[in-house]
Write an enzyme that holds these catalytic residues in place. Sequence first.
Site: not given
Length: 273
Positions: A2-3, A91, A109, A154
């Site tokens: 999930p983002e 889970h 996970r 950077r």
Amino acid sequence: MPELPEVEVVARGLRQRVLGHVVRGAQVRTAGLRWPLPPALPELVAGRRIERIERRGKYLLMHLGDGALILHLGMSGSLRFLEHWSPPQRHDHVDIELAGGWLRLHDPRRFGALLWHGAGDGPLAAHPLLARLGVEPLGGSFDGGVLHRGTRGRRVAIKQLLLAGQVVVGVGNIYASESLFRAGIRPTTRAARLSRERCDRLADAIRQTLAQAIERGGSTLRDFAGADGQGGYFQLECAVYGRQGEPCRACGMPVRMAHHQQRATYWCPRCQT
Ligand SMILES: [Zn+2]
């Protein structure tokens, strides 16, 4: 995984379903996810009202009176609202029991997190997981100026810098690739070399890409489900991500792919310079 858009969709779903609900208790069926779960979780949350639900980066912050639950969906987590109880499956690690249903945390996970931040733990924003996060890409303070200042000096590739989350949070691999395509910037460009104008374009592209994904309900990722258990479908719309060898939607050149720092990067060799 999930983002940010998926987490935002979950936050919005939760606000619709559980805001204002009183927590009755919690059932914990595991000792820990990424970190140990608070052993006294049921006692900590029982009797408290869900007063506010925020997203900060990919963390969900559920304010319960003078304390808060900090939730993270990790690599494969999902949070579902159940109106009618059903037996927990494998889970399904935590159920938070509400007056009108259950919130069920599923995480095969176990890279996700569920932590309690009490009134005595200081300001929530100063929590070690939250304190050093970059600017919110959808908040009012993110623009090309933030990116320009954050990229000076950077030498790292711009895509790496986006993924690191220290300048702007929540721009994961898919959204970094798509935003860089939209802005016409090659992912390997050294961050410090981006002009102010290109930073402006990239900031706009990031906002548009994330907003579009949120609008469509978050991307379909294998293990993702929104607060109501429904997935989204952003991935059908990708311009470059996952399209190696296919023609660029803008110019027809085959989309390229390479691995940078073990992450797949996709770009159009003509549109992105
Ligand atoms: Zn192209």
